[in-house]
Every structure is written in structure tokens, then in C-alpha cells.
Design an enzyme around this catalytic site. Structure first.
Site, short mmCIF file in Angstrom:
data_model
loop_
_atom_site.label_atom_id
_atom_site.label_comp_id
_atom_site.label_asym_id
_atom_site.label_seq_id
_atom_site.Cartn_x
_atom_site.Cartn_y
_atom_site.Cartn_z
N CYS A 169 42.23 43.87 40.45
CA CYS A 169 41.25 43.36 39.78
C CYS A 169 39.67 43.90 40.21
O CYS A 169 39.75 44.40 41.07
CB CYS A 169 41.02 41.98 39.54
N CYS A 182 38.83 42.69 43.51
CA CYS A 182 39.67 43.12 44.57
C CYS A 182 39.36 44.83 44.76
O CYS A 182 39.34 45.22 45.86
CB CYS A 182 41.11 42.86 44.52
N HIS A 216 39.25 36.87 39.84
CA HIS A 216 40.65 37.29 40.39
C HIS A 216 41.77 36.33 40.19
O HIS A 216 42.89 36.88 39.95
CB HIS A 216 40.37 37.45 42.08
N CYS A 250 46.46 43.22 44.52
CA CYS A 250 45.81 42.85 43.28
C CYS A 250 44.61 44.13 42.95
O CYS A 250 43.87 44.70 43.70
CB CYS A 250 45.09 41.58 43.13
N ASP A 256 49.18 26.22 30.32
CA ASP A 256 47.89 25.96 30.33
C ASP A 256 47.29 25.32 31.61
O ASP A 256 48.09 24.41 32.01
CB ASP A 256 47.01 25.74 29.18
N ASP A 259 43.47 21.48 21.93
CA ASP A 259 44.39 20.50 22.00
C ASP A 259 43.65 19.16 21.00
O ASP A 259 42.69 19.47 20.38
CB ASP A 259 44.38 19.93 23.61
ZN LIG Z 1 41.97 40.34 42.24
#
Ligand SMILES: [Zn+2]
Length: 365
Positions: A307, A310, A336, A305, A266, A93
Site C-alpha cells: 500500500c 508501506c 494501510h 504490504c 463489514d 443498514d
Molecule cells: Zn500497507
């Protein structure tokens, strides 16, 4: 750079677009969410983890990196990519937003802002010339023009003055030299006034930037005003350039932005909420993992999820880590939450490709 953006598909039932943005550090599939690495690091998450999570591009903050460690040191280290060990695209930025939101003793001058650092009060000057020089030092793939982020609320008169100053500063930004690999984006202001949004969009697009951002949103205005600001500016942005809605937002706000023709987003939300013990779950709701309800909950944060957090850890365990201030708790929640946003964008891109974008909206709160 002409042709940095390729429009792959337009949704038939909304303004949503599926595209690809070409940068010196690789392609970015849009719509995209950019995790925020304020001071050269996405808080608590390593570049390797970000890469595994599917992050395509991250954001760095000019104001923070300028104050510490200084852009010259980063240039000496070989640029921000090398310094931070992140080989994919980076957007920086302009520093304007933080100067207006964090710094003290601000004094507006025709060519920039004189201010005192929020860290130790040291006096600095930041304007279009300085901001472009810093971002040139950082070597980011996408450089943002220096604008005045109009605060909310602002009267129409104040907002009109801010649009005029932004046009002046962005004209100066456009004239500064950059690295040959760097793309430069202009920013549209205009607060909540449609006619000012249009005026700003017309003035900024006349400067012919590689892409365009809608700024001055997510600054405290009610959500309908945010959508209105996008609707007022978007028709005046060229179709063949990427559009970026700065600082937005919640999963629903991102969806609404995509629906209105935005390609890039963002927000600090995924990592900030993680540090407060809160997780995003399928559908866009939030879950207070730190709360008592998760005390004996041995299921994952989010059943859907896949990830690392998880797949391996329970809500009860992560809650325990958070409550005893073990660093791993915040790390797992940050991983996560970023996974959640990456997956959200993947599903949005897929829904545009499949022609099911509007139906997808009904799965989000
Ligand atoms: Zn997750």
C-alpha cells in the site's frame, strides 16, 4: 431482483463459496469486506483512495445519515452516491442497530421505536416504513430490512420475542416501495439459540429477499457463540442468494465466517484501530505503531504490504506523526488497515478458486 448473485465456485472441503453479486453500481466479487462509511465517509480515507485500495462496496449508516444531514437533503443532492462522490455499490443498514445501541429513551411500539437522538435529544420515530423511506432517499444499492437487533445476553424468552418482532418488522419492510435498482436483504436474529436461529431463518427466507444477513452477532457474545449462530442459520439460507454476517470482524472471524458459507462482511475495526494507532499485519496480528517499540523502527508497517503507506513511510515516522497528532498519521494507518483487509479478502477468494482454502487458514492467527 432475481439472479443478483452468481455462485462461481464451492469449496470442496468447507462451506466456503466464491461468487459475484450484481448491483446497479457494478459487480462485487465475493467473499467481500465492506469498509464502513458511518456518516457518508470512511473515516480519514477519500473515495479515490478507497477505489485505489480495491474497495468494491462501502456501507453507510441510516441512523446517522437520517439525523445529520437528513435523508431528504441527500435525496436533493442526487442520492448518497453523488453526495459522497462514490460511484461503486453502497449498502445501507436499517438504522435499527444504532437506535438500540446509541439512542436514548427508547420506547418499543408495534410499528417501530420512539427514541431521543444521542446528539441533542430530539425525539424521532423509526420503524420499517421510515427506514425503507430513508434508504430509498439515500439510493443505496442494498437496503437492509428493519429488524430488532437482540442484545447479548438475552434469555430464550426475550430472544423468541425479538425474533417474532423482527419477523413482523421485516414483513412490513418487504412491503415498502424501493427504487427499481435497489436490492433488499432480510436479517436473521435468534441470539445464541440454535432453534431460534432456525425459526428466524425459515420465517425471513419465506419473505423472499434478494439476500440474507445474520444479525445480532458481534454484540459482545463469546466467539464460539458467534460461529454457532452462523452454523445454526446458514443451512436454512438459499444457496443462490448472498449471505452477510453483520459487524464481523477480525481477520480470523472473517475466515471462519467464509468457512461457514458467508459471502459479505463489514466492520469498523480497520479504521477504528487506525485512529488508536494500531495496524494489522500479515497473518492477522495487530501492531501498536504508537508504541515505544516502533520509535527507531525504520521498516514499513508490513514488509509484505504494497500500500501507499508501506511503500513510502517507516513505522518510526508514522509513530512520530501519531504522537504529535498530525492528521497524516491516522490517514496512513487507515489506508494501510483497509489495504490489509482488501488483500485478506483477495487471498481468500484466490484460495477458494485454487482449492487451497483450508491451507490458507493456517496462515492466520
Ligand atoms: Zn500497507
Amino acid at each position: 431482483m432475481a439472479g443478483c448473485f452468481e455462485l462461481l465456485r464451492r469449496d470442496a472441503s468447507s462451506r466456503a463459496r466464491r461468487g459475484v453479486l450484481h448491483t446497479a453500481h457494478g459487480d462485487v466479487q465475493t467473499p467481500v469486506f465492506m469498509p464502513v462509511g458511518t456518516r457518508g465517509s470512511v473515516k480519514a480515507v477519500s473515495p479515490r483512495e478507497l477505489d485505489e485500495l480495491g474497495a468494491q462496496i462501502i456501507l453507510g449508516n441510516t441512523y446517522h445519515l437520517f439525523l445529520r444531514p437528513g435523508s431528504e437533503l441527500i435525496a436533493e443532492a442526487g442520492g448518497l452516491h453523488r453526495f459522497a462522490a462514490w460511484n461503486k455499490p453502497i449498502l445501507t443498514d436499517s438504522g435499527g442497530f444504532q437506535v438500540f445501541s446509541l439512542a436514548n429513551l427508547r420506547k418499543l411500539e408495534p410499528d417501530g421505536v420512539r427514541f431521543a437522538s444521542h446528539i441533542d435529544g430530539t425525539r424521532f420515530f423509526l420503524g420499517p416504513r421510515e427506514s425503507m423511506k430513508i434508504q430509498r432517499d439515500l439510493g443505496s444499492d442494498i437496503v437492509m430490512a428493519f429488524d430488532e437487533c437482540t442484545p447479548y445476553p438475552a434469555t430464550m424468552e426475550q430472544a423468541a420475542k425479538s425474533v417474532a418482532l423482527t419477523t413482523r418488522w421485516e414483513t412490513m419492510s418487504r412491503e415498502q416501495p424501493l427504487g427499481s435498482h435497489q436490492l433488499r436483504f432480510g436479517i436473521v436474529q435468534g441470539s445464541v439459540y440454535p432453534e431460534l436461529r432456525e425459526r428466524s431463518a425459515r420465517a425471513i427466507t419465506a419473505l423472499d429477499f434478494d439476500g440474507y444477513a445474520i444479525g445480532g452477532v458481534s454484540v459482545g457474545e463469546p466467539e464460539p457463540e458467534q460461529f454457532k449462530a452462523v452454523e445454526a442459520a446458514e443451512p436454512f439460507l438459499p444457496e443462490d442468494r448472498p449471505r452477510y454476517l453483520m459487524g464481523v470482524g477480525t481477520p480470523r472471524q472473517i475466515y471462519e465466517g467464509v468457512k461457514r458459507g458467508i459471502d459479505m462482511f463489514d466492520c469498523v475495526m480497520p479504521t477504528r484501530l487506525a485512529r488508536h494507532g494500531t495496524a494489522f499485519v500479515t497473518g492477522g496480528a495487530t501492531l501498536a505503531v504508537k508504541g515505544a517499540k516502533c520509535r527507531e523502527d525504520f521498516g514499513p508497517i508490513d514488509e509484505k504490504c504494497s500500500c501507499y503507506a508501506c511503500r513510502n513511510f517507516s513505522r518510526a515516522y508514522i509513530r512520530h506523526l501519531l504522537n504529535v497528532n498530525e492528521i497524516l498519521g491516522v490517514r496512513l494507518l487507515s489506508i494501510h488497515n483497509i489495504a490489509y483487509f482488501m488483500n485478506l479478502m483477495k487471498e481468500i477468494r484466490q484460495a477458494i478458486a485454487d482449492g487451497t482454502f483450508l491451507q490458507y487458514g493456517s496462515t492466520l492467527i
